[in-house]
Write a protein that holds these residues in place. Structure first.
Motif, PDB file in Angstrom:
ATOM      1  N   TYR A 206       0.834  -1.205   0.000  1.00  0.00           N
ATOM      2  CA  TYR A 206       0.000   0.000   0.000  1.00  0.00           C
ATOM      3  C   TYR A 206       0.871   1.260   0.000  1.00  0.00           C
ATOM      4  CZ  TYR A 206      -3.260   3.596   1.527  1.00  0.00           C
ATOM      5  OH  TYR A 206      -4.001   4.752   1.614  1.00  0.00           O
ATOM      6  N   ILE A 224      -6.644  -1.218   5.299  1.00  0.00           N
ATOM      7  CA  ILE A 224      -6.510  -1.422   3.852  1.00  0.00           C
ATOM      8  C   ILE A 224      -7.609  -2.357   3.358  1.00  0.00           C
ATOM      9  CG2 ILE A 224      -5.034  -2.378   2.030  1.00  0.00           C
ATOM     10  CD1 ILE A 224      -2.615  -1.542   3.791  1.00  0.00           C
ATOM     11  N   ALA A 236      -5.923   1.348  -1.795  1.00  0.00           N
ATOM     12  CA  ALA A 236      -6.153   0.108  -1.050  1.00  0.00           C
ATOM     13  C   ALA A 236      -6.578  -1.002  -2.002  1.00  0.00           C
ATOM     14  CB  ALA A 236      -7.210   0.325   0.030  1.00  0.00           C
ATOM     15  N   ALA A 239      -3.514  -2.093  -3.849  1.00  0.00           N
ATOM     16  CA  ALA A 239      -2.608  -2.861  -2.991  1.00  0.00           C
ATOM     17  C   ALA A 239      -3.063  -4.315  -2.869  1.00  0.00           C
ATOM     18  CB  ALA A 239      -2.510  -2.211  -1.614  1.00  0.00           C
TER      19      ALA A 239
END
Length: 321
Positions: A206, A224, A236, A239
């Motif tokens: 992230y 996240i 997020a 990620a």
């Protein structure tokens, strides 16, 4: 009368970085009503935890004890990776009074549980062909850390060798992935698998995506995941997408190394948290992206174990063998 008959039951303990779960087992059968969880921060070490458990279970006199340690184990001595505790057979023997003692890596314990998970606690990620029960399995743990345990069925019984696979280099192919490696290396030191594929690894991914966008920021793994689910933070979502794809790549690599025709089993809180995104974010595609061996990858089914007591069951099975 004592609560438990003396010298008949085994004690099993799963020692994580935050909590320790302890239970009793009758042969290979875990006794769910005896499972207790202890917060490690409240105790000086495992010996104190085990002594407390024995007292909580009316001074139970165990015939054997097995401990799973979230860290490397050698010659019956383990060291937790994320907690300053050292554990050995003498410590466990003093605390429990047991005659037979075993100290294993936590993924080894999960390996001994392979094939014992109830169907309702097993989620299929990638369908595989029907497997011979004697075929090799592979357990991959993704949680506070990352590690694996290959599971071999031999004429002498089940063999689950230890590993510290989370501390090998992360495999990367593209220029963008190389930038991730450089980011992790610069910010956190050696870029190991665990530095990307774990709870803190998700946080690293992230932070990298935010840095790539020119808007540096950090966020905890739980936040996240929450922002990915709600869509509130595009970084997020990115990620988690990167995390899922890299996990697929690494799981595929490990499958080619160990040939787990009996299946690949993902365990751990982080693995469970990202499982709902596997299909949408391309886990299967990354798992099978092996060039001319892509077709061969269809030999491996992939499953997620959703059983908090799997390690305890594995320890009980190990002691029974």
């Amino acid at each position: 009368m004592p609560k438990h008959a003396p010298d008949t039951l085994s004690l099993v303990a799963d020692v994580g970085g935050t909590n320790t779960r302890v239970a009793l087992a009758d042969g290979p059968v875990l006794l769910p009503e005896t499972v207790r969880k202890y917060r490690n921060a409240d105790y000086a070490g495992l010996e104190t935890v085990l002594r407390t458990y024995v007292q909580d279970e009316d001074g139970v006199d165990c015939t054997a004890a097995a401990v799973a340690v979230a860290g490397p184990v050698r010659d019956g001595r383990g060291e937790l990776t994320n907690l300053d505790w050292y554990i050995d057979r003498d410590t466990v023997a003093r605390a429990t009074g047991a005659e037979r003692i075993s100290v294993l890596n936590d993924l080894q314990a999960q390996g001994f549980a392979a094939g014992m998970t109830a169907p309702e606690n097993l989620r299929t990620v990638i369908e595989g062909p029907e497997a011979d029960p004697r075929a090799t399995r592979l357990v991959i743990g993704v949680g506070t850390g990352f590690n694996i345990a290959p599971v071999f069925e031999t004429p002498g019984g089940r063999l689950v060798p230890p590993s510290e696979a989370g501390h090998a280099n992360i495999p990367l192919r593209t220029d963008e992935e190389l930038r991730l490696l450089r980011f992790v290396e610069t910010t956190h030191g050696f870029p190991g698998v665990e530095d990307v594929l774990s709870g803190r690894g998700l946080e690293h991914v992230y932070a990298w995506r935010r840095a790539e966008a020119g808007d540096p920021a950090e966020k905890r793994a739980a936040d996240i995941m929450a922002d990915c689910e709600s869509g509130a933070d595009p970084a997020a979502v990115e990620a988690v997408q990167w995390f899922v794809r890299i996990l697929g790549t690494v799981a595929g690599n490990l499958s080619l190394i160990h040939l787990p025709f009996g299946g690949v089993y993902l365990i751990g809180g982080v693995a469970r948290a990202v499982t709902p995104y596997f299909e949408h974010f391309g886990f299967a595609e990354a798992f099978r992206d092996k060039g001319r061996f892509s077709g061969f990858m269809k030999n491996f089914g992939v499953f997620v174990i959703e059983d908090d007591f799997a390690a305890l069951n594995g320890l009980a099975s190990h002691l029974a063998e």
